[in-house]
Design a protein around this motif. Structure first.
Motif, mmCIF file in Angstrom:
data_model
loop_
_atom_site.group_PDB
_atom_site.id
_atom_site.type_symbol
_atom_site.label_atom_id
_atom_site.label_comp_id
_atom_site.label_asym_id
_atom_site.label_seq_id
_atom_site.Cartn_x
_atom_site.Cartn_y
_atom_site.Cartn_z
ATOM 1 N N ASN A 57 0.614 -1.148 -0.095
ATOM 2 C CA ASN A 57 -0.139 0.267 -0.362
ATOM 3 C C ASN A 57 0.479 0.983 -0.283
ATOM 4 O OD1 ASN A 57 -2.922 1.283 -0.252
ATOM 5 N ND2 ASN A 57 -2.831 1.432 2.059
ATOM 6 N N ASN A 58 2.330 1.387 -0.649
ATOM 7 C CA ASN A 58 2.734 2.701 -1.154
ATOM 8 C C ASN A 58 2.125 3.791 -1.876
ATOM 9 O OD1 ASN A 58 4.709 1.986 -3.464
ATOM 10 N ND2 ASN A 58 4.828 -0.200 -2.081
ATOM 11 N N ARG A 59 3.054 5.009 -1.340
ATOM 12 C CA ARG A 59 2.441 5.531 -2.095
ATOM 13 C C ARG A 59 2.870 5.040 -4.042
ATOM 14 N NH1 ARG A 59 5.300 10.250 -0.131
ATOM 15 N NH2 ARG A 59 5.022 12.031 -2.094
ATOM 16 N N PHE A 60 3.912 4.838 -4.241
ATOM 17 C CA PHE A 60 4.603 4.990 -5.754
ATOM 18 C C PHE A 60 3.466 3.651 -6.402
ATOM 19 C CE2 PHE A 60 7.921 5.759 -3.745
ATOM 20 C CZ PHE A 60 7.929 6.340 -3.895
ATOM 21 N N MET A 61 2.301 2.489 -5.943
ATOM 22 C CA MET A 61 1.529 2.163 -6.437
ATOM 23 C C MET A 61 0.432 2.972 -6.492
ATOM 24 S SD MET A 61 1.673 -0.962 -3.608
ATOM 25 C CE MET A 61 0.507 -2.061 -4.756
ATOM 26 N N THR A 70 -4.757 -0.624 3.262
ATOM 27 C CA THR A 70 -4.397 -2.246 4.495
ATOM 28 C C THR A 70 -4.998 -3.275 4.377
ATOM 29 O OG1 THR A 70 -4.326 0.536 5.485
ATOM 30 C CG2 THR A 70 -3.941 -1.218 7.061
ATOM 31 N N GLU A 71 -6.314 -2.801 4.134
ATOM 32 C CA GLU A 71 -6.645 -4.144 4.858
ATOM 33 C C GLU A 71 -7.292 -5.345 3.921
ATOM 34 O OE1 GLU A 71 -8.015 -4.606 7.658
ATOM 35 O OE2 GLU A 71 -7.527 -2.732 8.069
ATOM 36 N N LYS A 72 -6.136 -5.495 2.660
ATOM 37 C CA LYS A 72 -5.518 -6.174 1.978
ATOM 38 C C LYS A 72 -4.504 -6.554 2.394
ATOM 39 C CE LYS A 72 -5.249 -7.073 -3.223
ATOM 40 N NZ LYS A 72 -4.803 -6.618 -4.739
ATOM 41 N N SER A 73 -3.944 -5.363 2.386
ATOM 42 C CA SER A 73 -2.253 -6.150 2.499
ATOM 43 C C SER A 73 -2.098 -6.850 4.099
ATOM 44 C CB SER A 73 -0.995 -4.884 2.848
ATOM 45 O OG SER A 73 -1.857 -3.631 1.949
ATOM 46 N N ILE A 74 -2.892 -6.632 4.688
ATOM 47 C CA ILE A 74 -3.766 -7.500 5.768
ATOM 48 C C ILE A 74 -3.639 -8.568 5.797
ATOM 49 C CG2 ILE A 74 -4.454 -7.286 8.138
ATOM 50 C CD1 ILE A 74 -3.626 -3.930 8.332
ATOM 51 N N THR A 75 -4.523 -8.442 4.748
ATOM 52 C CA THR A 75 -5.681 -10.300 4.617
ATOM 53 C C THR A 75 -4.281 -10.921 4.401
ATOM 54 O OG1 THR A 75 -6.757 -8.876 4.045
ATOM 55 C CG2 THR A 75 -6.792 -10.844 3.329
ATOM 56 N N TYR A 76 -2.902 -10.412 3.330
ATOM 57 C CA TYR A 76 -2.184 -10.935 3.050
ATOM 58 C C TYR A 76 -1.759 -11.785 4.033
ATOM 59 C CZ TYR A 76 2.127 -12.435 0.096
ATOM 60 O OH TYR A 76 2.966 -13.060 -0.974
ATOM 61 N N LEU A 77 -0.643 -11.162 4.244
ATOM 62 C CA LEU A 77 -0.358 -11.541 6.180
ATOM 63 C C LEU A 77 -0.278 -12.538 6.609
ATOM 64 C CD1 LEU A 77 2.506 -7.939 6.911
ATOM 65 C CD2 LEU A 77 3.136 -9.974 6.002
ATOM 66 N N GLU A 78 -2.425 -11.898 6.830
ATOM 67 C CA GLU A 78 -2.837 -12.442 7.497
ATOM 68 C C GLU A 78 -2.669 -14.457 7.355
ATOM 69 O OE1 GLU A 78 -3.370 -13.067 10.491
ATOM 70 O OE2 GLU A 78 -2.924 -10.822 10.810
ATOM 71 N N SER A 79 -2.871 -14.316 6.019
ATOM 72 C CA SER A 79 -3.124 -15.686 4.884
ATOM 73 C C SER A 79 -0.996 -16.680 5.137
ATOM 74 C CB SER A 79 -2.965 -16.123 3.318
ATOM 75 O OG SER A 79 -2.338 -14.716 3.060
ATOM 76 N N VAL A 80 -0.505 -15.546 5.007
ATOM 77 C CA VAL A 80 1.025 -16.720 4.870
ATOM 78 C C VAL A 80 1.742 -16.673 5.964
ATOM 79 C CG1 VAL A 80 0.703 -16.082 2.267
ATOM 80 C CG2 VAL A 80 2.783 -14.008 3.750
ATOM 81 N N SER A 81 1.598 -15.665 7.095
ATOM 82 C CA SER A 81 2.115 -15.642 8.067
ATOM 83 C C SER A 81 1.272 -15.753 9.255
ATOM 84 C CB SER A 81 2.435 -14.490 8.546
ATOM 85 O OG SER A 81 3.852 -14.053 7.106
ATOM 86 N N ARG A 94 1.976 -7.077 15.299
ATOM 87 C CA ARG A 94 2.835 -6.219 14.795
ATOM 88 C C ARG A 94 2.543 -6.209 13.623
ATOM 89 N NH1 ARG A 94 8.233 -5.974 15.951
ATOM 90 N NH2 ARG A 94 8.571 -7.543 14.673
ATOM 91 N N ARG A 95 1.659 -7.008 13.120
ATOM 92 C CA ARG A 95 1.422 -7.457 11.336
ATOM 93 C C ARG A 95 1.073 -5.971 11.056
ATOM 94 N NH1 ARG A 95 1.002 -12.842 12.205
ATOM 95 N NH2 ARG A 95 -1.475 -12.620 12.353
ATOM 96 N N ARG A 96 0.008 -5.768 11.715
ATOM 97 C CA ARG A 96 -0.754 -4.813 11.252
ATOM 98 C C ARG A 96 -0.084 -3.613 11.265
ATOM 99 N NH1 ARG A 96 -5.683 -2.470 10.554
ATOM 100 N NH2 ARG A 96 -7.133 -4.209 10.227
ATOM 101 N N THR A 97 0.543 -3.157 12.425
ATOM 102 C CA THR A 97 1.251 -1.747 12.649
ATOM 103 C C THR A 97 2.483 -2.424 11.495
ATOM 104 O OG1 THR A 97 1.444 -2.103 14.437
ATOM 105 C CG2 THR A 97 3.016 -0.922 14.534
ATOM 106 N N TYR A 98 2.704 -2.539 11.013
ATOM 107 C CA TYR A 98 3.858 -2.621 9.572
ATOM 108 C C TYR A 98 3.026 -2.544 8.350
ATOM 109 C CZ TYR A 98 7.327 -4.204 5.809
ATOM 110 O OH TYR A 98 7.967 -4.226 5.433
ATOM 111 N N VAL A 99 2.013 -2.696 8.610
ATOM 112 C CA VAL A 99 1.650 -2.303 6.809
ATOM 113 C C VAL A 99 1.518 -0.368 7.476
ATOM 114 C CG1 VAL A 99 0.152 -2.500 5.485
ATOM 115 C CG2 VAL A 99 0.835 -5.083 6.612
ATOM 116 N N GLU A 100 0.613 -0.511 8.234
ATOM 117 C CA GLU A 100 0.278 0.735 8.791
ATOM 118 C C GLU A 100 1.319 1.678 8.434
ATOM 119 O OE1 GLU A 100 -3.964 0.217 11.243
ATOM 120 O OE2 GLU A 100 -2.303 0.911 12.183
ATOM 121 N N PHE A 542 13.889 -1.016 7.531
ATOM 122 C CA PHE A 542 13.630 0.422 8.151
ATOM 123 C C PHE A 542 12.412 1.171 8.439
ATOM 124 C CE2 PHE A 542 15.767 3.298 4.334
ATOM 125 C CZ PHE A 542 16.783 1.647 4.842
ATOM 126 N N VAL A 543 11.233 0.097 8.394
ATOM 127 C CA VAL A 543 9.794 0.113 9.556
ATOM 128 C C VAL A 543 9.928 0.056 10.722
ATOM 129 C CG1 VAL A 543 7.484 -0.549 9.706
ATOM 130 C CG2 VAL A 543 8.424 -0.661 7.423
#
Ligand SMILES: Cc1cc2nc3c(=O)[nH]c(=O)nc-3n(C[C@H](O)[C@H](O)[C@H](O)COP(=O)(O)OP(=O)(O)OC[C@H]3O[C@@H](n4cnc5c(N)ncnc54)[C@H](O)[C@@H]3O)c2cc1C
Length: 557
Positions: A57-61, A70-81, A94-100, A542-543
C-alpha cells in the motif's frame, strides 16, 4: 544518568537498513544521534543487497494506479504468516503495525528527499493467496550518483551490482536474445554509462543507491557516525538501557543515550557456532551477508534478558559455487535457474521434491527439510542444452562457453544421455530417467501435477516470459545434458530478539526492556517463517527503525 564519557539523545548500534531511517526521524525533531558501526564501511548488508523493500500500500502503487489497501495487505500477511503460535515476532498487532507504518515510513523518507520508486512488476511470492498482489509491493531507491557523497563515498559499503542500471532494467537483460525491449534497455545502459563518465558521475544501484541516499541525507541532517567501532555492551541502570560501551584506543568508553538505544546490528550468518546451535546443517561459508553479521549483539541483548524467537529461520538463497568463487564476498546465486523451462532440481537419489519456482526462502527450507529424509544438500540442478542456450547459469550469460575449469573441477557435469549424467552424479540411472520423463510429461500437458510449478504469477515471472506454453515448464529432452550442485546458501538470518509493536525489546515474560529497541534481522521477523515478497528483510528493518524513533520521540512530547 551517570558516568558517561559522552551522551546523545539516541544511539544506534550498526548502520544497517533501519539505522539511518530512525536517525533521520530523530534529527527531524532536532535530537542528536550517533550511529556506531563496527566495520570500516557504512550500510551493512543492506548496502550490498538488492535494496528492495516490501512495503504494501505504498504511495508509488497509488501513483501507478495499482490497487492496494491496508486491509488487503493485512489479509495477505495473515494468510501467509498468521495463525501460528511459534512466531512471537509476528503477532497480529505487529503485522498490522508493519503495514500501517510502512506506508508512513515511505512518505517520511520521500519528505526527507530520498528518491524512491517501485519496480513495476514483481509479484508477491504467494500472489495466489488472499490479499496477494501480482503487480507487487516493492519500493526501491532511484539510481544514485555516489560522487555526491564526496569524501564519504569511500565509507559506503559497495553493492554487488556494478552496472549503472535500476533493478527493473537489469532483470530484463537476460532476455536480450529474445526481446527488443531488453535490447533497447541494454543500449540505454551503455549510453547512460558513457554519459555518466563524460559528466563525472558514477551511478550506483540497488542497496547501494538506497544506503547511499540514506547516508547523504543523514550527513546533511547532522547524524554522527563512528565506524571501525564495535559496541561491546549495553549499559543497564535501574532496569533501563541507558547507553552502550565501545572500545576506543584499547579502553572502554561509555556512551549514554537519553531516549534509548536502537540495535540494528544484523543477524548471525557468519557465526558458525550460533548456526550449529540454532540452524544445524547450514553453513556460514554459504552466506552472502556482509562480514559484520556475527550475532554478538543478539547475545548481548539476551544477557539483558531479551527473549529470542524464530532463530531456526534464515532467508535461504540457492547457491552454486563455481571453482574460485568459494571465498567471494558475494557468491553466485542460482535463484530462478531451476524455475526456468528445461530444468529441475533433484535430491541425491535423483528424485524431484519441490516446486523449484517458489521463494528462495521456501526453496532452501525445502532442501534442508528433504535432507532430513534423503540426502539433498547439495541437490542437483538438471538441465538440457535448450536451457544452456537460453538462460543464465551461475552468473554466466545464456549460450556462453562455460569455463573449462567448471568441467575439470566437476562443478558442472555434462553427458550425452540422462543415464550417463546419472552415473556422473552417482544417482540410479533408472530413477533419474523416471524423474525426467515424469517432468517432461507435465511440461507436455502444461501442468506440474506434483508441485504446481508454473501455476503462480511469481513462478512464471521467475521463468521465461518468451517461452511458448508456460514460462516455467519445458521438457528436458535435448542433449547434451548437464548437472550442477546447488546448496542452501542465505542472504541473512531471520530470527532474533522478540520486539513489540513499538519495536521495544521484550523479555520472556512479555515485559519491556525499557530503553532498548531493535530492528532488522537482529529481531524475530514480523513475517514469521515465510518470505511474503521481495524486500521482506530490508523493508522491516526500515519500518521498525522508523517506529522505534517515533516511539522514543513520543516519550519526549
Ligand atoms: C546480495 C544480497 C541481496 C539482498 N537483497 C535483498 C533485497 O533486495 N531486499 C531485502 O529485503 N533483503 C535483501 N537481502 C537481505 C538483506 O540485505 C538483509 O537481510 C538486510 O539488509 C539486513 O539488514 P539489517 O538492517 O538488519 O542489517 P545490516 O544491513 O546487515 O546492518 C547491520 C550492521 O550492524 C553492524 N554491526 C554488527 N555488530 C555490531 C556491533 N557489535 N557494533 C556495531 N555495529 C555492529 C554490521 O557490521 C552491519 O553493518 C539481500 C542480501 C544479500 C546478501
Amino acid at each position: 544518568m551517570s558516568d558517561f564519557d559522552e551522551t546523545f539523545d539516541f544511539v544506534v548500534v550498526g548502520s544497517g537498513g533501519g539505522s539511518m531511517c530512525s536517525a533521520l526521524a530523530m534529527r527531524a525533531k532536532g535530537k542528536s544521534v550517533l550511529v556506531i558501526e563496527k566495520t570500516p564501511l557504512i550500510g551493512g548488508t543492506t548496502a550490498r543487497s538488492g535494496g528492495v523493500m516490501w512495503i504494501p500500500n505504498n504511495r508509488f502503487m497509488k501513483r501507478d494506479g495499482v490497487e492496494d489497501s491496508t486491509e488487503k495487505s493485512i489479509t495477505y500477511l495473515e494468510s501467509v504468516s498468521g495463525g501460528r503460535n511459534d512466531t512471537p515476532g509476528s503477532t497480529a498487532d505487529r503485522r498490522r503495525t508493519y503495514v500501517e507504518q510502512g506506508t508512513k515510513m515511505v512518505d517520511f523518507l520521500v519528505e526527507q528527499g530520498i528518491k524512491l520508486t517501485r519496480v513495476a512488476y514483481w509479484p508477491d511470492y504467494y500472489d495466489e493467496q488472499p490479499g496477494g498482489s501480482e503487480p507487487g509491493r516493492t519500493v526501491v531507491a532511484e539510481l544514485f550518483n555516489v560522487n555526491e557523497l564526496g569524501p564519504w563515498k569511500e565509507k559506503l559499503r559497495p553493492n554487488f551490482m556494478t552496472i549503472m542500471a535500476p533493478l527493473d532494467e537489469m532483470m530484463k537483460l537476460p532476455h536480450i536474445k529474445k526481446s527488443w525491449e531488453s535490447k533497447r534497455l541494454a543500449a540505454k545502459m551503455v549510453l547512460r554509462t558513457a554519459f555518466a563518465k563524460l559528466t563525472g558521475k558514477h551511478y550506483i544501484t540497488a542497496g547501494g543507491a538506497l544506503q547511499g541516499r540514506m547516508l547523504q541525507a543523514s550527513i546533511k541532517a547532522g547524524v554522527e557516525f563512528r565506524t571501525d567501532t564495535a559496541v561491546k555492551e549495553l549499559i543497564e541502570e535501574n532496569n533501563m538501557v541507558t547507553g552502550v560501551v565501545i572500545i576506543e584506543n584499547g579502553k572502554p568508553r561509555r556512551i549514554g543515550s537519553h531516549l534509548g538505544v536502537l540495535v540494528n546490528a544484523g543477524g548471525f550468518s557468519h557465526n558458525q557456532a550460533m548456526r550449529d546451535q540454532y540452524q544445524p546443517g547450514t553453513q556460514a561459508k554459504w552466506t552472502n551477508t556482509a562480514e559484520g553479521d556475527t550475532g554478538e549483539i543478539i547475545v548481548e541483548m539476551m544477557r539483558h534478558g531479551a527473549a529470542i524467537a524464530q532463530m531456526d529461520e534464515m532467508v535461504g538463497n540457492q547457491m552454486s559455487l563455481p571453482p574460485g568463487t568459494e571465498n567471494d564476498p558475494v557468491k553466485p546465486v542460482v535463484q530462478g535457474n531451476t524455475a526456468a523451462p528445461h530444468a529441475i532440481l533433484v535430491d541425491q537419489s535423483g528424485v524431484r521434491y519441490m516446486n523449484e519456482a517458489g521463494s528462495y526462502m521456501a526453496y532452501c527450507k525445502g532442501m534442508l527439510a528433504r535432507n532430513r529424509d534423503v540426502p539433498a544438500v547439495p541437490s542437483w540442478a538438471i538441465m538440457d542444452s535448450q536451457f544452456m542456450k537460453q538462460y543464465m547459469l551461475a552468473g554466466s550469460m545464456p549460450g556462453s562457453k562455460k569455463p573449462a575449469n567448471w568441467f575439470e573441477s566437476g562443478f558442472l557435469k555434462k553427458a550425452d544421455t540422462i543415464e550417463e549424467l546419472a552415473g556422473m552424479i552417482k544417482v540410479d540411472p533408472a530413477t533419474l530417467r523416471a524423474t525426467v520423463d515424469r517432468f517432461n510429461g507435465f511440461a507436455a500437458k502444461n501442468h506440474d501435477d506434483d508441485f504446481n510449478r508454473g501455476d503462480r504469477a511469481y513462478d512464471r515471472w521467475l521463468g521465461d516470459p518468451f517461452h511458448d506454453k508456460n514460462p516455467s515448464l519445458g521438457a528436458i529432452e535435448q542433449g547434451p545434458f548437464y548437472a550442477m550442485e546447488v546448496v542452501p546458501g542465505d542472504v541473512g538470518t531471520y530470527g532474533g530478539v522478540v520486539t513489540d509493536a513499538h519495536a521495544r525489546v521484550l523479555r520472556e515474560d512479555g515485559s519491556v526492556i525499557e530503553g532498548l529497541y531493535a530492528t532488522g534481522i537482529s529481531t524475530a521477523s514480523v513475517m514469521g517463517r515465510v518470505y511474503p515478497g521481495a524486500g521482506a528483510s530490508v523493508g522491516p528493518s526500515f519500518v521498525w527503525g522508523y517506529v522505534a524513533a517515533e516511539h522514543a520521540l513520543a516519550a519526549t512530547a
